[in-house]
Design an enzyme around this catalytic site. Structure first.
Site, mmCIF file in Angstrom:
data_model
loop_
_atom_site.group_PDB
_atom_site.id
_atom_site.type_symbol
_atom_site.label_atom_id
_atom_site.label_comp_id
_atom_site.label_asym_id
_atom_site.label_seq_id
_atom_site.Cartn_x
_atom_site.Cartn_y
_atom_site.Cartn_z
ATOM 1 N N ASN A 138 0.873 -1.170 0.000
ATOM 2 C CA ASN A 138 0.000 0.000 0.000
ATOM 3 C C ASN A 138 0.912 1.223 0.000
ATOM 4 O O ASN A 138 1.453 1.596 1.034
ATOM 5 C CB ASN A 138 -0.883 -0.039 1.247
ATOM 6 C CG ASN A 138 -1.857 1.135 1.316
ATOM 7 O OD1 ASN A 138 -1.836 2.009 0.447
ATOM 8 N ND2 ASN A 138 -2.685 1.138 2.345
ATOM 9 N N HIS A 196 -13.033 2.358 0.704
ATOM 10 C CA HIS A 196 -13.031 1.275 1.701
ATOM 11 C C HIS A 196 -13.749 0.044 1.153
ATOM 12 O O HIS A 196 -14.216 -0.803 1.913
ATOM 13 C CB HIS A 196 -13.747 1.647 3.019
ATOM 14 C CG HIS A 196 -13.083 2.698 3.844
ATOM 15 N ND1 HIS A 196 -13.809 3.560 4.646
ATOM 16 C CD2 HIS A 196 -11.782 3.003 4.004
ATOM 17 C CE1 HIS A 196 -12.967 4.365 5.271
ATOM 18 N NE2 HIS A 196 -11.733 4.066 4.901
ATOM 19 N N VAL A 213 -12.405 1.816 15.417
ATOM 20 C CA VAL A 213 -13.421 2.285 16.353
ATOM 21 C C VAL A 213 -14.566 1.270 16.448
ATOM 22 O O VAL A 213 -15.016 0.936 17.551
ATOM 23 C CB VAL A 213 -13.961 3.670 15.916
ATOM 24 C CG1 VAL A 213 -15.097 4.123 16.808
ATOM 25 C CG2 VAL A 213 -12.825 4.705 15.907
ATOM 26 N N GLY A 214 -15.003 0.768 15.318
ATOM 27 C CA GLY A 214 -16.109 -0.195 15.312
ATOM 28 C C GLY A 214 -15.793 -1.452 16.117
ATOM 29 O O GLY A 214 -16.668 -2.024 16.771
ATOM 30 N N GLU A 252 -8.068 -5.941 5.419
ATOM 31 C CA GLU A 252 -7.947 -5.540 4.020
ATOM 32 C C GLU A 252 -6.764 -6.230 3.342
ATOM 33 O O GLU A 252 -6.845 -6.572 2.163
ATOM 34 C CB GLU A 252 -7.810 -4.011 3.934
ATOM 35 C CG GLU A 252 -9.127 -3.331 4.273
ATOM 36 C CD GLU A 252 -9.004 -1.820 4.432
ATOM 37 O OE1 GLU A 252 -8.625 -1.378 5.535
ATOM 38 O OE2 GLU A 252 -9.276 -1.097 3.474
ATOM 39 N N ARG A 273 -2.682 -2.175 -3.233
ATOM 40 C CA ARG A 273 -3.908 -1.428 -2.940
ATOM 41 C C ARG A 273 -3.863 -0.122 -3.728
ATOM 42 O O ARG A 273 -2.911 0.641 -3.632
ATOM 43 C CB ARG A 273 -3.983 -1.110 -1.450
ATOM 44 C CG ARG A 273 -5.176 -0.254 -1.094
ATOM 45 C CD ARG A 273 -5.318 -0.125 0.411
ATOM 46 N NE ARG A 273 -6.538 0.549 0.766
ATOM 47 C CZ ARG A 273 -6.597 1.833 1.138
ATOM 48 N NH1 ARG A 273 -5.507 2.561 1.203
ATOM 49 N NH2 ARG A 273 -7.756 2.371 1.431
ATOM 50 N N HIS A 276 -17.903 0.914 8.593
ATOM 51 C CA HIS A 276 -16.429 0.852 8.719
ATOM 52 C C HIS A 276 -16.015 2.132 9.449
ATOM 53 O O HIS A 276 -16.037 3.228 8.882
ATOM 54 C CB HIS A 276 -15.792 0.779 7.326
ATOM 55 C CG HIS A 276 -14.290 0.822 7.344
ATOM 56 N ND1 HIS A 276 -13.499 -0.259 7.025
ATOM 57 C CD2 HIS A 276 -13.425 1.819 7.664
ATOM 58 C CE1 HIS A 276 -12.217 0.061 7.142
ATOM 59 N NE2 HIS A 276 -12.155 1.333 7.537
ATOM 60 N N LEU A 277 -15.664 1.977 10.734
ATOM 61 C CA LEU A 277 -15.355 3.143 11.558
ATOM 62 C C LEU A 277 -13.907 3.049 12.022
ATOM 63 O O LEU A 277 -13.594 2.353 12.990
ATOM 64 C CB LEU A 277 -16.311 3.209 12.761
ATOM 65 C CG LEU A 277 -17.806 3.058 12.444
ATOM 66 C CD1 LEU A 277 -18.626 3.075 13.728
ATOM 67 C CD2 LEU A 277 -18.278 4.159 11.494
ATOM 68 N N ARG A 328 -11.584 14.258 9.123
ATOM 69 C CA ARG A 328 -12.407 14.746 8.006
ATOM 70 C C ARG A 328 -13.811 15.083 8.493
ATOM 71 O O ARG A 328 -14.369 14.363 9.323
ATOM 72 C CB ARG A 328 -12.500 13.694 6.902
ATOM 73 C CG ARG A 328 -11.217 13.518 6.139
ATOM 74 C CD ARG A 328 -11.361 12.467 5.033
ATOM 75 N NE ARG A 328 -10.200 11.600 5.030
ATOM 76 C CZ ARG A 328 -10.232 10.305 4.736
ATOM 77 N NH1 ARG A 328 -11.345 9.730 4.379
ATOM 78 N NH2 ARG A 328 -9.128 9.599 4.787
HETATM 79 P P1 AMP Z 1 -8.199 2.061 11.681
HETATM 80 O O1 AMP Z 1 -8.238 3.208 10.709
HETATM 81 O O2 AMP Z 1 -9.176 0.991 11.393
HETATM 82 O O3 AMP Z 1 -6.808 1.557 11.946
HETATM 83 O O4 AMP Z 1 -8.689 2.678 13.082
HETATM 84 C C1 AMP Z 1 -7.874 3.585 13.783
HETATM 85 C C2 AMP Z 1 -8.665 4.201 14.904
HETATM 86 O O5 AMP Z 1 -9.285 3.206 15.718
HETATM 87 C C3 AMP Z 1 -7.746 4.937 15.877
HETATM 88 O O6 AMP Z 1 -7.505 6.246 15.444
HETATM 89 C C4 AMP Z 1 -8.540 4.914 17.123
HETATM 90 O O7 AMP Z 1 -9.336 6.070 17.148
HETATM 91 C C5 AMP Z 1 -9.434 3.713 17.013
HETATM 92 N N1 AMP Z 1 -9.039 2.701 18.009
HETATM 93 C C6 AMP Z 1 -8.068 1.796 17.910
HETATM 94 N N2 AMP Z 1 -7.986 1.054 19.041
HETATM 95 C C7 AMP Z 1 -8.942 1.520 19.858
HETATM 96 C C8 AMP Z 1 -9.373 1.190 21.198
HETATM 97 N N3 AMP Z 1 -8.797 0.214 21.882
HETATM 98 N N4 AMP Z 1 -10.405 1.899 21.712
HETATM 99 C C9 AMP Z 1 -11.007 2.878 21.003
HETATM 100 N N5 AMP Z 1 -10.634 3.226 19.772
HETATM 101 C C10 AMP Z 1 -9.619 2.565 19.211
#
Ligand code: AMP
Length: 396
Positions: free
Chosen positions: A22, A176, A327-328, A383, A88, A204-205, A237
């Protein structure tokens, strides 16, 4: 016996890893894994490519640095008999609705789509070119937009002058897609039902956030648009704003279009509302009773509900609602916040299931109560695995 590295003996194919790359403008993320088993032998990121004072001059140097790092981790790239490289690529534009084996023509077409993704596609091309010189194996491009090429015209069309939209390929593309596709398949597996039978909403959060409505495995709506700026509130964003905001900021505040673009992409969202974009820090502030953090979470959840409600209307019925990404997968607060007040729609979260293990979910898990009309699930996205599998499918 077959000495051609492009067409190895199929009997040993499944042991051989795929390298997933990527490439960003100043970074190169990599993962070496076996698509069938999902076994990862190495992963990492080379950063600060081309920056002043960095040892890594360009993407070719980044691949050398990656090779050295892998060797430090005990992985000899010459010995592993690489099957293929999967890249990617953010924007497939109107051209690419599926992964493709890369040749010179494909590279030229990805480059030609740069006006649609000025930051991402040129970086992807640089990474692809460097990797093609470095690895004499098949290379495959997997597009973040491809899964959403099925959006019906009424979902992909913006109500702007038709000629302009046609001339510049202005439409909703969605992003995504690799994650939404992977997660929608994994959730069907979790339920033990064919994906063709299910109406799903996938949320997807992560740092970037997007929602999708998927009918029978086919995407019919998604929240990101021409660019990844549209839709949900994200780390940095804004997501949806009044399109009139741009003219307002230009006329009243004197901001240039580049300044507005930078502000909405890099200084808005949770960061703009609270000063932090990481949900872990936001959670700490919520626990401490911080009011700006409270409002930010409320805005985040309000926007989520907005899309779930809209997608219920488009789908007519939701069978599965799936949370994924950083986050999800890790914020029980967000998941409970979404479900709060939606009993009438058949959407509910069981507090014990939602909060088990501190709310951190590492395996596909149902978090709704037994017998719920809508199954609410958390399904970790992957991914790299999805890209590796799509790559392997094309080169076997
Ligand atoms: P991603 O883009 O899927 O890697 O998600 C990154 C975001 O997930 C980070 O910026 C955090 O805000 C959130 N995140 C990761 N681990 C945790 C956690 N243990 N509790 C809450 N939020 C988290």
């Amino acid at each position: 016996m077959n000495d051609n590295p492009h067409q190895p003996d199929p009997s040993d194919q499944t042991e051989r890893p795929v390298l997933v790359l990527n490439a960003g403008s100043s970074s190169l993320k990599y993962q070496l894994l076996v698509p069938e088993s999902g076994e990862v032998s190495a992963s990492g990121v080379i950063e600060r490519i081309g920056e002043s004072g960095s040892d890594v001059a360009d993407h070719a140097a980044a691949l050398e640095a990656m090779r050295a790092r892998l060797a430090d981790d005990g992985v000899d790239l010459d010995a592993v008999s690489l099957r293929a490289v999967g890249h990617r690529v953010v924007h497939g534009g109107p051209d690419f609705s599926e992964p493709v084996v890369i040749d010179d023509d494909v590279v030229a077409r990805i480059q030609a789509l740069s006006p649609l993704a000025p930051l991402h596609n040129p970086a992807a091309v640089t990474g692809i070119e460097a990797a093609r010189s470095h690895f004499d194996v098949p290379h495959v491009a997997v597009f973040d937009t491809a899964f959403f090429s099925t959006l019906p015209p009424e979902a992909s069309t913006y109500a702007v002058p038709r000629d302009l939209a046609q001339k510049h390929a202005i439409r909703r593309y969605g992003f995504h897609g690799t994650s939404h596709q992977f997660v929608s398949r994994a959730s069907a597996e979790l339920l033990g039902r064919p994906v063709e039978e299910l109406n799903q909403v996938v949320l997807h959060l992560g740092n970037g956030c997007s929602a999708s409505a998927i009918r029978g495995g086919v995407a019919i709506e998604t929240s990101m648009g021409l660019t990844p700026l549209q839709g949900l509130v994200m780390g940095t964003r804004s997501g949806d704003v009044d399109p009139g905001l741009h003219a307002f900021l230009s006329r009243q505040v004197g901001l240039s279009i580049d300044e507005i673009d930078e502000m909405l992409n890099k200084r808005s969202g949770l960061l703009g509302l609270t000063g932090v974009n990481d949900f872990r820090e936001l959670s700490k502030r919520l626990d401490a009773g911080d009011e700006a953090a409270r409002l930010a979470l409320d805005v985040f959840v309000h926007r989520l509900k907005h899309y779930v409600g809209a997608y219920l209307a488009h789908l007519g019925r939701i069978d599965v609602l799936v949370f994924t990404a950083g986050v999800g997968q890790n914020s029980p607060r967000v998941r409970a916040g979404l479900a709060n007040g939606l009993d009438g729609l058949g959407i509910a979260v069981d507090p014990a299931r939602n909060e088990a293990d501190g709310g951190r979910v590492t395996e596909p898990t149902v978090i709704s109560p037994d017998g719920s009309r809508v199954v609410v699930a958390v399904v970790p996205t992957n991914e790299e695995l999805a890209i590796a599998r799509q790559t392997a499918d094309l080169v076997h």
